[in-house]
Design an enzyme around this catalytic site. Structure first.
Site, PDB file in Angstrom:
ATOM      1  N   ASP A  89       0.746  -1.229  -0.198  1.00  0.00           N
ATOM      2  CA  ASP A  89       0.132  -0.015  -0.057  1.00  0.00           C
ATOM      3  C   ASP A  89       0.729   1.189   0.056  1.00  0.00           C
ATOM      4  O   ASP A  89       1.765   1.207   0.639  1.00  0.00           O
ATOM      5  CB  ASP A  89      -0.998   0.063   1.295  1.00  0.00           C
TER       6      ASP A  89
HETATM    7  N1  LIG Z   1       3.135   3.485 -12.966  1.00  0.00           N
HETATM    8  C1  LIG Z   1       3.201   3.972 -11.501  1.00  0.00           C
HETATM    9  N2  LIG Z   1       2.183   3.794 -10.651  1.00  0.00           N
HETATM   10  C2  LIG Z   1       2.635   4.438  -9.579  1.00  0.00           C
HETATM   11  C3  LIG Z   1       3.549   5.682  -9.423  1.00  0.00           C
HETATM   12  N3  LIG Z   1       3.307   6.322  -8.183  1.00  0.00           N
HETATM   13  C4  LIG Z   1       2.432   5.443  -7.550  1.00  0.00           C
HETATM   14  N4  LIG Z   1       1.831   4.402  -8.334  1.00  0.00           N
HETATM   15  C5  LIG Z   1       0.793   3.504  -8.074  1.00  0.00           C
HETATM   16  O1  LIG Z   1      -0.163   3.986  -7.263  1.00  0.00           O
HETATM   17  C6  LIG Z   1      -0.832   3.149  -6.672  1.00  0.00           C
HETATM   18  C7  LIG Z   1      -1.118   3.725  -5.217  1.00  0.00           C
HETATM   19  O2  LIG Z   1      -2.196   2.972  -4.769  1.00  0.00           O
HETATM   20  P1  LIG Z   1      -2.244   1.749  -3.907  1.00  0.00           P
HETATM   21  O3  LIG Z   1      -3.623   1.840  -3.025  1.00  0.00           O
HETATM   22  O4  LIG Z   1      -1.038   1.465  -3.104  1.00  0.00           O
HETATM   23  O5  LIG Z   1      -2.234   0.214  -4.942  1.00  0.00           O
HETATM   24  P2  LIG Z   1      -3.470   0.028  -5.889  1.00  0.00           P
HETATM   25  O6  LIG Z   1      -2.952   0.380  -7.303  1.00  0.00           O
HETATM   26  O7  LIG Z   1      -4.937   0.306  -5.605  1.00  0.00           O
HETATM   27  O8  LIG Z   1      -3.363  -1.528  -5.720  1.00  0.00           O
HETATM   28  P3  LIG Z   1      -3.768  -2.576  -4.556  1.00  0.00           P
HETATM   29  O9  LIG Z   1      -2.279  -3.094  -4.114  1.00  0.00           O
HETATM   30  O10 LIG Z   1      -4.402  -3.615  -5.171  1.00  0.00           O
HETATM   31  O11 LIG Z   1      -4.369  -1.576  -3.481  1.00  0.00           O
HETATM   32  C8  LIG Z   1      -0.132   1.942  -6.822  1.00  0.00           C
HETATM   33  O12 LIG Z   1      -0.530   0.821  -8.029  1.00  0.00           O
HETATM   34  C9  LIG Z   1       1.434   2.153  -7.143  1.00  0.00           C
HETATM   35  O13 LIG Z   1       2.019   1.613  -7.652  1.00  0.00           O
HETATM   36  C10 LIG Z   1       4.486   5.913 -10.637  1.00  0.00           C
HETATM   37  O14 LIG Z   1       5.333   6.903 -10.534  1.00  0.00           O
HETATM   38  N5  LIG Z   1       4.470   5.242 -11.640  1.00  0.00           N
END
Ligand SMILES: Nc1nc2c(ncn2[C@@H]2O[C@H](COP(=O)(O)OP(=O)(O)OP(=O)(O)O)[C@@H](O)[C@H]2O)c(=O)[nH]1
Length: 199
Positions: free
Chosen positions: A76
């Site tokens: 997360d």
């Molecule tokens: N491609 C990319 N993704 C990013 C970057 N910064 C943050 N993220 C993404 O932002 C999202 C943050 O939200 P989270 O709630 O941690 O994860 P999620 O995408 O909802 O996926 P879950 O693990 O299923 O909760 C993650 O998927 C990170 O990988 C970046 O610079 N590049």
């Protein structure tokens, strides 16, 4: 038997980073109502890193309880802007207002990762990156949004550092992978230490 890591995450970039490192990945998305839990943790004044760690552990435990023999990774990431926690923008308008709030300031990205086995945490780490955003023009921002929405809606800060999002920053302190959402180097070190990955 090849080592397989179960990824309890719907994040494409997390899967790509792990597969590009040569790991065999099995994705099992956890059924977790993150926003409800995030709100209650915020209401209890829980520090941002503990929020990220708690949510990462919950996702890993949820899948580990269903696959007790697997090694399960939950993640997360939270963005802390002057004590305010931002979430993934739900619209282009929200992305615009979030980026304008962030303009010319610093914010922290906290990327938590928790490994669980047989329903118990066996490793955890929170990576921190400090992002300094430049004072970009509103004209440039409009073009950025047009060229990058809706992809940037998948990112907590409305940017993809590996793409045009890098143009938002004048300085980054911390490792690249932590910004993308996964403390990859710490995870790989642990898996190597454990013997899951070859030294
Ligand atoms: N491609 C990319 N993704 C990013 C970057 N910064 C943050 N993220 C993404 O932002 C999202 C943050 O939200 P989270 O709630 O941690 O994860 P999620 O995408 O909802 O996926 P879950 O693990 O299923 O909760 C993650 O998927 C990170 O990988 C970046 O610079 N590049």
């Amino acid at each position: 038997m090849t080592f397989t890591l179960t990824l309890a995450s719907g994040s494409e970039i997390r899967r790509h980073l792990l597969e590009n490192a040569g790991l065999q990945i099995d994705v099992v998305r956890p059924r977790v109502d993150e926003s409800a839990l995030r709100h209650s943790l915020l209401a209890e004044q829980t520090p941002p890193r503990d929020i990220a760690d708690t949510l990462a552990e919950l996702k890993a435990l949820r899948v580990s309880s269903k696959k007790p023999s697997a090694l399960v990774l939950g993640c997360d990431q939270v963005l802390n802007l002057d004590g305010q926690l931002l979430s993934k923008p739900r619209s282009l308008e929200e992305a615009r207002s979030q980026l304008l709030d962030m303009r010319g300031k610093r914010h922290d990205l906290l990327s938590a990762a928790v490994l669980c086995e047989a329903g118990k945490p066996v490793w955890r780490h929170v990576g921190v990156a400090r992002m300094t955003t430049r004072t970009f023009s509103e004209d440039w921002l409009e073009g950025y949004l047009e060229r990058n929405w809706p992809e940037i809606g998948e990112s907590v800060g409305a940017y993809q550092l590996e793409a045009e999002g890098v143009r938002l920053f004048s300085r980054i302190e911390g490792d690249y992978f932590t910004v993308l959402g996964l403390p990859l180097l710490d995870l790989l070190s642990f898996l190597t230490l454990r013997g899951d990955l070859p030294t």
